[in-house]
Motif scaffolding. Sequence first.
Motif, PDB file in Angstrom:
ATOM      1  N   ALA A 175      23.925   0.449  27.983  1.00 19.40           N
ATOM      2  CA  ALA A 175      23.047   0.534  26.815  1.00 19.40           C
ATOM      3  C   ALA A 175      22.643  -0.862  26.331  1.00 19.40           C
ATOM      4  N   ALA A 176      23.572  -1.808  26.377  1.00 14.40           N
ATOM      5  CA  ALA A 176      23.253  -3.175  25.957  1.00 14.40           C
ATOM      6  C   ALA A 176      22.216  -3.794  26.894  1.00 14.40           C
ATOM      7  N   VAL A 177      22.395  -3.596  28.193  1.00 12.33           N
ATOM      8  CA  VAL A 177      21.428  -4.127  29.166  1.00 12.33           C
ATOM      9  C   VAL A 177      20.060  -3.503  28.935  1.00 12.33           C
ATOM     10  N   ALA A 178      20.031  -2.194  28.745  1.00 10.91           N
ATOM     11  CA  ALA A 178      18.752  -1.508  28.495  1.00 10.91           C
ATOM     12  C   ALA A 178      18.090  -2.032  27.232  1.00 10.91           C
ATOM     13  N   TRP A 179      18.878  -2.290  26.186  1.00 10.32           N
ATOM     14  CA  TRP A 179      18.336  -2.802  24.928  1.00 10.32           C
ATOM     15  C   TRP A 179      17.682  -4.166  25.144  1.00 10.32           C
ATOM     16  N   PHE A 180      18.353  -5.067  25.854  1.00 10.77           N
ATOM     17  CA  PHE A 180      17.782  -6.391  26.110  1.00 10.77           C
ATOM     18  C   PHE A 180      16.491  -6.280  26.920  1.00 10.77           C
ATOM     19  N   LYS A 181      16.469  -5.358  27.872  1.00 10.28           N
ATOM     20  CA  LYS A 181      15.267  -5.168  28.694  1.00 10.28           C
ATOM     21  C   LYS A 181      14.134  -4.525  27.889  1.00 10.28           C
ATOM     22  N   THR A 182      14.449  -3.480  27.123  1.00  8.11           N
ATOM     23  CA  THR A 182      13.427  -2.709  26.417  1.00  8.11           C
ATOM     24  C   THR A 182      12.960  -3.375  25.136  1.00  8.11           C
ATOM     25  N   VAL A 183      13.897  -3.719  24.283  1.00  5.54           N
ATOM     26  CA  VAL A 183      13.543  -4.256  22.973  1.00  5.54           C
ATOM     27  C   VAL A 183      13.090  -5.709  23.069  1.00  5.54           C
ATOM     28  N   LEU A 184      13.859  -6.525  23.771  1.00  3.98           N
ATOM     29  CA  LEU A 184      13.504  -7.952  23.871  1.00  3.98           C
ATOM     30  C   LEU A 184      12.548  -8.244  25.023  1.00  3.98           C
ATOM     31  N   ARG A 185      12.365  -7.251  25.904  1.00  4.41           N
ATOM     32  CA  ARG A 185      11.495  -7.392  27.075  1.00  4.41           C
ATOM     33  C   ARG A 185      11.895  -8.575  27.951  1.00  4.41           C
ATOM     34  N   LEU A 186      13.208  -8.743  28.094  1.00  7.20           N
ATOM     35  CA  LEU A 186      13.731  -9.789  28.967  1.00  7.20           C
ATOM     36  C   LEU A 186      13.959  -9.201  30.354  1.00  7.20           C
ATOM     37  N   HIS A 187      13.717 -10.002  31.373  1.00  2.00           N
ATOM     38  CA  HIS A 187      13.911  -9.585  32.760  1.00  2.00           C
ATOM     39  C   HIS A 187      15.107 -10.351  33.321  1.00  2.00           C
ATOM     40  N   PRO A 188      16.075  -9.647  33.901  1.00  2.00           N
ATOM     41  CA  PRO A 188      17.264 -10.335  34.416  1.00  2.00           C
ATOM     42  C   PRO A 188      16.939 -11.262  35.583  1.00  2.00           C
ATOM     43  N   THR A 189      17.642 -12.387  35.627  1.00  2.00           N
ATOM     44  CA  THR A 189      17.551 -13.278  36.778  1.00  2.00           C
ATOM     45  C   THR A 189      18.657 -12.968  37.778  1.00  2.00           C
ATOM     46  N   GLU A 190      19.729 -12.321  37.305  1.00  2.00           N
ATOM     47  CA  GLU A 190      20.824 -11.831  38.155  1.00  2.00           C
ATOM     48  C   GLU A 190      21.306 -10.529  37.543  1.00  2.00           C
ATOM     49  N   GLU A 191      21.722  -9.573  38.409  1.00  2.00           N
ATOM     50  CA  GLU A 191      22.180  -8.291  37.890  1.00  2.00           C
ATOM     51  C   GLU A 191      23.215  -7.686  38.829  1.00  2.00           C
ATOM     52  N   SER A 192      24.385  -7.322  38.279  1.00  2.00           N
ATOM     53  CA  SER A 192      25.434  -6.632  39.028  1.00  2.00           C
ATOM     54  C   SER A 192      26.190  -5.721  38.073  1.00  2.00           C
ATOM     55  N   ASP A 193      27.190  -5.020  38.592  1.00  2.00           N
ATOM     56  CA  ASP A 193      28.010  -4.151  37.737  1.00  2.00           C
ATOM     57  C   ASP A 193      28.867  -4.967  36.765  1.00  2.00           C
ATOM     58  N   GLN A 194      29.084  -6.239  37.044  1.00  2.00           N
ATOM     59  CA  GLN A 194      29.957  -7.083  36.232  1.00  2.00           C
ATOM     60  C   GLN A 194      29.228  -8.020  35.285  1.00  2.00           C
ATOM     61  N   ALA A 195      27.950  -8.262  35.535  1.00  2.00           N
ATOM     62  CA  ALA A 195      27.206  -9.197  34.676  1.00  2.00           C
ATOM     63  C   ALA A 195      25.713  -9.048  34.894  1.00  2.00           C
ATOM     64  N   VAL A 196      24.969  -9.251  33.823  1.00  2.00           N
ATOM     65  CA  VAL A 196      23.511  -9.333  33.888  1.00  2.00           C
ATOM     66  C   VAL A 196      23.121 -10.607  33.158  1.00  2.00           C
ATOM     67  N   VAL A 197      22.321 -11.442  33.826  1.00  2.00           N
ATOM     68  CA  VAL A 197      21.930 -12.733  33.269  1.00  2.00           C
ATOM     69  C   VAL A 197      20.454 -12.687  32.880  1.00  2.00           C
ATOM     70  N   PHE A 198      20.200 -13.059  31.637  1.00  2.00           N
ATOM     71  CA  PHE A 198      18.832 -13.200  31.142  1.00  2.00           C
ATOM     72  C   PHE A 198      18.600 -14.671  30.847  1.00  2.00           C
ATOM     73  N   GLN A 199      17.503 -15.229  31.312  1.00  2.00           N
ATOM     74  CA  GLN A 199      17.191 -16.628  31.069  1.00  2.00           C
ATOM     75  C   GLN A 199      16.326 -16.744  29.834  1.00  2.00           C
ATOM     76  N   GLY A 200      16.859 -17.399  28.801  1.00  2.00           N
ATOM     77  CA  GLY A 200      16.069 -17.685  27.614  1.00  2.00           C
ATOM     78  C   GLY A 200      15.292 -18.968  27.825  1.00  2.00           C
ATOM     79  N   THR A 201      14.611 -19.429  26.808  1.00  2.00           N
ATOM     80  CA  THR A 201      13.854 -20.668  26.909  1.00  2.00           C
ATOM     81  C   THR A 201      14.771 -21.857  27.172  1.00  2.00           C
ATOM     82  N   ASP A 202      15.859 -21.933  26.420  1.00  2.00           N
ATOM     83  CA  ASP A 202      16.768 -23.067  26.543  1.00  2.00           C
ATOM     84  C   ASP A 202      18.157 -22.707  27.046  1.00  2.00           C
TER      85      ASP A 202
END
Length: 116
Positions: free
Chosen positions: A19-46
């Motif tokens: 649900a947290a991953v979906a929220w970051f993707k849907t609400v913040l419209r962030l696209h992961p740079t890495e994604e696995s069952d153990q971690a999802v990485v979103f790259q911000g500006t800084d």
Amino acid sequence: MARCVRLSHLHLAFVDFPAAVAWFKTVLRLHPTEESDQAVVFQGTDIEIVLHPDWGHGDTSATIAFVTDDCARDFAAFVERGAKARKAPCDKGSSINADVHGPGRLVVELEQRTDG
């Protein structure tokens, strides 16, 4: 001029990881740079934001990571100023990392990049 650490990335653990991953993707419209069952990485500006499933072992709820040019020096300075050591500087191949306990269940990570 005094050297200082620079914010690099945040690790955040969630009980409902999907649900947290979906929220970051849907609400913040962030696209992961890495994604696995153990971690999802979103790259911000800084900084990077790294989401994890709840670690469940109770010693950390979030990690704030800082880049440094001298991990051992800054780790020693943090401990000298009252931080409790969690993990002494350790060579991980492409970086040297160390952790101290912050307030509550926060962990502060130091990362010295050695891969150029």
